[in-house]
Design an enzyme around this catalytic site. Structure first.
Site, PDB file in Angstrom:
ATOM      1  N   TYR A 214      35.655   3.103 -24.022  1.00  0.00           N
ATOM      2  CA  TYR A 214      34.671   2.180 -23.457  1.00  0.00           C
ATOM      3  C   TYR A 214      33.768   2.850 -22.426  1.00  0.00           C
ATOM      4  O   TYR A 214      32.774   2.258 -21.999  1.00  0.00           O
ATOM      5  CB  TYR A 214      35.366   0.964 -22.824  1.00  0.00           C
ATOM      6  CG  TYR A 214      35.926  -0.007 -23.845  1.00  0.00           C
ATOM      7  CD1 TYR A 214      37.065   0.323 -24.569  1.00  0.00           C
ATOM      8  CD2 TYR A 214      35.321  -1.232 -24.091  1.00  0.00           C
ATOM      9  CE1 TYR A 214      37.582  -0.553 -25.513  1.00  0.00           C
ATOM     10  CE2 TYR A 214      35.840  -2.111 -25.034  1.00  0.00           C
ATOM     11  CZ  TYR A 214      36.968  -1.766 -25.739  1.00  0.00           C
ATOM     12  OH  TYR A 214      37.472  -2.631 -26.672  1.00  0.00           O
TER      13      TYR A 214
ATOM     14  N   ASP B  80      42.977  -3.711 -26.361  1.00  0.00           N
ATOM     15  CA  ASP B  80      42.111  -4.584 -27.149  1.00  0.00           C
ATOM     16  C   ASP B  80      42.807  -4.962 -28.448  1.00  0.00           C
ATOM     17  O   ASP B  80      42.892  -6.145 -28.810  1.00  0.00           O
ATOM     18  CB  ASP B  80      40.797  -3.832 -27.435  1.00  0.00           C
ATOM     19  CG  ASP B  80      39.794  -4.663 -28.213  1.00  0.00           C
ATOM     20  OD1 ASP B  80      39.559  -5.818 -27.813  1.00  0.00           O
ATOM     21  OD2 ASP B  80      39.240  -4.156 -29.199  1.00  0.00           O
TER      22      ASP B  80
ATOM     23  N   LYS C  80      49.157   7.140 -27.332  1.00  0.00           N
ATOM     24  CA  LYS C  80      49.144   7.970 -28.536  1.00  0.00           C
ATOM     25  C   LYS C  80      49.034   9.430 -28.084  1.00  0.00           C
ATOM     26  O   LYS C  80      48.152  10.191 -28.532  1.00  0.00           O
ATOM     27  CB  LYS C  80      47.984   7.536 -29.444  1.00  0.00           C
ATOM     28  CG  LYS C  80      47.947   8.173 -30.818  1.00  0.00           C
ATOM     29  CD  LYS C  80      48.921   7.607 -31.834  1.00  0.00           C
ATOM     30  CE  LYS C  80      48.936   8.468 -33.105  1.00  0.00           C
ATOM     31  NZ  LYS C  80      49.946   8.027 -34.098  1.00  0.00           N
TER      32      LYS C  80
ATOM     33  N   ASP D 175      51.146   3.142 -32.615  1.00  0.00           N
ATOM     34  CA  ASP D 175      51.356   2.720 -33.997  1.00  0.00           C
ATOM     35  C   ASP D 175      52.747   2.093 -34.160  1.00  0.00           C
ATOM     36  O   ASP D 175      52.885   1.007 -34.734  1.00  0.00           O
ATOM     37  CB  ASP D 175      51.114   3.858 -34.993  1.00  0.00           C
ATOM     38  CG  ASP D 175      51.787   5.166 -34.611  1.00  0.00           C
ATOM     39  OD1 ASP D 175      52.062   5.393 -33.414  1.00  0.00           O
ATOM     40  OD2 ASP D 175      52.064   5.981 -35.508  1.00  0.00           O
TER      41      ASP D 175
ATOM     42  N   ASP E 181      45.102  -8.576 -29.418  1.00  0.00           N
ATOM     43  CA  ASP E 181      44.675  -9.419 -30.529  1.00  0.00           C
ATOM     44  C   ASP E 181      45.775  -9.546 -31.578  1.00  0.00           C
ATOM     45  O   ASP E 181      45.934 -10.601 -32.209  1.00  0.00           O
ATOM     46  CB  ASP E 181      43.385  -8.880 -31.163  1.00  0.00           C
ATOM     47  CG  ASP E 181      42.145  -9.502 -30.526  1.00  0.00           C
ATOM     48  OD1 ASP E 181      42.177  -9.764 -29.304  1.00  0.00           O
ATOM     49  OD2 ASP E 181      41.152  -9.727 -31.235  1.00  0.00           O
TER      50      ASP E 181
END
Ligand SMILES: CC(C)[C@H](C(=O)O)[C@@H](O)C(=O)O
Ligand SMILES: CC(C)[C@H](C(=O)O)[C@@H](O)C(=O)O
Lengths: 325, 325
Positions: free
Chosen positions: A120, A222, A166, A198, A226
């Site tokens: 971002y 994000d 990650k 993951d 969701d």
């Protein structure tokens, strides 16, 4: 002392659920004054910009902001507004409520998402010849800040912390993130687990009860939050807070819902729960608890909007919440 | 003409499920010869490198590779091996099987994941003063290549294509990705939908039946395919193929499962289904279909390993698959 709340309904159902949440705030009456400001697709069409400077000023001057949703212009609105309130933490509780159909009814999570950097940060280039780049930035200071916030937030709730990352691929950047988290944990004597992004996606589906507070980089938060919306039955019930040192902006995680906008049947729960987060943020903890309990009671056996299988209007649900305060 | 298959079991349950899959390949007898090679934590401890040059050479020289799993060294093994086979597409089918407990039994998806760039391109820097960066690279050529592959793959199956992206934030890089996909679609007269990565995470949980083939950038595919593993009951059943123009490496999506490694009870289905993908890749379509049907039959009413609630061994399941060929 009156606190000033900026109210930015935005587009679509933002225009319906934000006024409903304001009604609830007025009913608990913590001594707020409200000042409305515009943002989103409609104002972009009318005034050539989705985020007029006057809106940014209103939000900056307010003690906190209640935001609704923006359409196509969402990123042009919400990213600058997060910056305007100096937000470094995006707090996203995701819990399943009794009486609401959820894929995983045991879900009770809070995502603490880094809110300033990662992908971002937005340094992109088109180098020509079909090669484009984006510079993902991860700093020690922002990583420490979100870790400090996350550990304090979890400690207040007696909750465990899991850090999603990650770093097996993004070794230097997510390595920096993990390193800063670890330094903060040692200083505070806090404990935490880590999980690969993951693997966490799989495990959240198979057994969300193994997690409490999840601290994560920006894009990871994000996507994972969701995902958690899917676990609890959809975006309609998820509030969020963009928290800074002195200011904050609170918004439902859902968007403008163009399919039902204008019909007056949007579920106001996420906006009302966002208003409850705003109340907590301004230390009106009693009022926040009253709002939360009232929403829970209505979700359990009160009127329901169509997304939850009912036929009640937005106003009827807000009214029922007010009755239960 | 004998085709040479490199067999790289790796660590943990890789040592159990890969030999089981090789037994199945021997039973369908497409005329393969097998050459084994080492990789992973154990060889790192013994020889100082998780991926000996001889293994890379074996994989490069083979017609295709069957890989198991690697432990701590996973990224040091699998990322170079994907490159060694010139893989640009990571194909990850995720489907729920009759008889197997799944959160969403209607799930039947195939992720087509870009396998060479994005954050995996791996240009990271520590700029000092606590600032680290990662350069995410998205090129027109790689984006076109995965789009071409994805549309062809979907066309063969009569499947719809959805493209996952986060171009509202990563405007230039995911913008490039979308632009290339769109150009390929126009050239081929193909149609597709797009979906934001975060929204897709919610929607995959709420209604996976609305998607078929999902084409996505590298990290998005990593996370979404693991999410899909949660929808179908876990990683135990997911095969994958790292496909290149002339070569390919096939591997279960699961890892080394240290909690059960050495007990001989790992579920070999994902490895056997990966072997079926290898067969298809080498145009042994009849044999591939036989293996797939046999696995499905065993999953439906055959012996089960403990992860599926049974008490059968890896060998017993492989034996049952062979009996049903
Ligand atoms: C609109 C978009 C820029 C935003 C984000 O990615 O942060 C949204 O998805 C969210 O999560 O609030
Ligand atoms: C081990 C890791 C580098 C790898 C990846 O991120 O691609 C794994 O998660 C996978 O999806 O095969």
């Amino acid at each position: 002392m009156t606190e000033e709340i900026a109210v930015v309904p935005g587009d679509g159902i933002g225009q319906e659920v934000v006024p409903a949440a304001v009604r609830v705030l007025e009913a608990v009456d913590p001594g707020f004054s409200f000042v409305e400001a515009e943002a989103g697709d409609a104002v972009a069409a009318a005034r050539g910009t989705p985020l007029p400077e006057s809106t940014v000023e209103t939000v900056e001057a307010a003690d906190a902001t209640l935001f609704g949703a923006a359409g196509e212009t969402a990123a042009d609105v919400i990213l600058p507004l997060r910056e305007a309130v100096g937000s470094f933490a995006n707090v996203r509780p995701a819990r399943a409520y009794p009486g609401v159909d959820a894929l995983r009814p045991e879900t009770d999570l809070v995502f603490v998402r880094e809110n300033t950097e990662g992908v971002y940060a937005g340094h992109e280039s088109d180098l020509g010849e079909g090669v484009t780049t984006l510079t993902r930035v991860v700093t020690e200071s922002a990583s420490r800040r979100i870790a400090e916030f996350g550990f304090a937030y979890a400690a207040e709730r007696g909750a465990d912390v899991t850090v999603a990352h990650k770093a097996n691929v993004m070794r230097t950047t997510d390595g920096q993130f993990l390193h800063a988290v670890d330094a903060v944990a040692s200083e505070q004597g806090a404990t935490y687990d880590t999980e690969l992004l993951d693997a966490m996606a799989t495990k959240l589906l198979l057994d969300p009860s193994q997690y409490d507070v999840i601290v994560c980089p920006n894009l990871a938060g994000d996507v994972l939050s969701d995902l958690a919306a899917g676990l609890v039955g959809g975006l309609g019930l998820l509030p969020s807070g963009n928290v800074g040192a002195e200011n904050g902006l609170f918004e439902p995680v859902h968007g403008t819902a163009p399919d039902i906008a204008g019909e007056g049947v949007a579920n106001p729960s996420a906006a009302i729960l966002s208003a409850a987060m705003l109340l907590s943020h301004l230390c009106h903890d009693g009022e926040a608890a009253r709002v939360r309990s009232a929403v829970e009671a209505v979700l359990e056996d009160g009127p329901r909007t169509p997304d939850l299988g009912g036929s009640a209007t937005t106003d009827a649900v807000a009214g029922a919440v007010i009755d239960r305060l």
